[in-house]
Design a protein around this motif. Structure first.
Motif, PDB file in Angstrom:
ATOM      1  N   CYS A  41      -5.578  10.905  -3.487  1.00  0.00           N
ATOM      2  CA  CYS A  41      -5.292  10.399  -2.146  1.00  0.00           C
ATOM      3  C   CYS A  41      -4.195  11.265  -1.527  1.00  0.00           C
ATOM      4  CB  CYS A  41      -4.830   8.950  -2.231  1.00  0.00           C
ATOM      5  SG  CYS A  41      -4.335   8.221  -0.665  1.00  0.00           S
ATOM      6  N   HIS A  83       0.856  -1.186   0.000  1.00  0.00           N
ATOM      7  CA  HIS A  83       0.000   0.000   0.000  1.00  0.00           C
ATOM      8  C   HIS A  83       0.893   1.236   0.000  1.00  0.00           C
ATOM      9  CE1 HIS A  83      -2.979   2.933   1.190  1.00  0.00           C
ATOM     10  NE2 HIS A  83      -3.930   2.015   1.025  1.00  0.00           N
ATOM     11  N   ASP A  99      -9.154   0.968  -0.813  1.00  0.00           N
ATOM     12  CA  ASP A  99      -8.695   2.337  -1.006  1.00  0.00           C
ATOM     13  C   ASP A  99      -8.563   2.541  -2.498  1.00  0.00           C
ATOM     14  OD1 ASP A  99      -8.447   3.075   1.734  1.00  0.00           O
ATOM     15  OD2 ASP A  99      -6.577   1.942   1.832  1.00  0.00           O
ATOM     16  N   HIS A 153     -11.515  -3.757   3.253  1.00  0.00           N
ATOM     17  CA  HIS A 153     -11.781  -2.371   2.889  1.00  0.00           C
ATOM     18  C   HIS A 153     -10.919  -2.002   1.690  1.00  0.00           C
ATOM     19  CE1 HIS A 153     -11.464   2.023   3.097  1.00  0.00           C
ATOM     20  NE2 HIS A 153     -12.672   1.972   3.628  1.00  0.00           N
TER      21      HIS A 153
END
Length: 146
Positions: free
Chosen positions: A95, A41, A87, A85
């Motif tokens: 972002c 991530h 993103d 979840h």
């Protein structure tokens, strides 16, 4: 954080094709096929399952409204799923902490994590911007591998 080694094992055996599922407003499930893989991530540094999608895709609209998804990979009779979840980070999904240069790098990272290669990265970057690509990163809450 869920362990992803079993997922990588299935990917190594069977490739990067996966079925992604998201939830519609009425609670029904929408599924489609994507090329996906495991990557880091860009904000948290944690492992994540990831794929990219174009603006206008039904899955992207659903994930913007309800940021939960699952991915299922298969290799013969072996399979693995990652759910959690999501993103969204892309040209139309900004972002904090991901500028234009980092977005280009992220889209390349997700592409290669999903088994992709390219001979001309500048051309790839132009195509990703033209298609308004978004990286979908699933932070794993549940991981199953058989």
């Amino acid at each position: 954080m869920a362990e992803l080694s079993g997922v990588q094992s299935v990917i190594d055996r069977g490739g990067h094709r996966a079925v992604v599922s998201a939830v519609r407003a009425d609670g029904s499930v929408q599924s489609s096929l994507v090329a996906a893989g495991l990557t880091e991530h860009p904000v948290t540094g944690e492992p994540a399952a990831a794929f990219t999608t174009v603006t206008g895709a039904v899955k992207l609209r659903l994930l913007r409204a309800r940021p939960q998804a699952s991915l299922v990979f298969q290799a013969g009779y072996h399979w693995a799923s990652v759910a959690g979840h999501t993103d969204l980070i892309g040209y139309d999904d900004p972002c904090d902490g991901v500028d234009a240069a980092r977005l280009r790098a992220l889209l390349r990272e997700v592409f290669t994590a999903a088994g992709g290669t390219h001979d001309d990265w500048a051309e790839y970057d132009r195509a990703m911007e033209e298609q308004r690509r978004t990286a979908v990163l699933i932070r794993p809450d549940r991981v199953f591998a058989m």
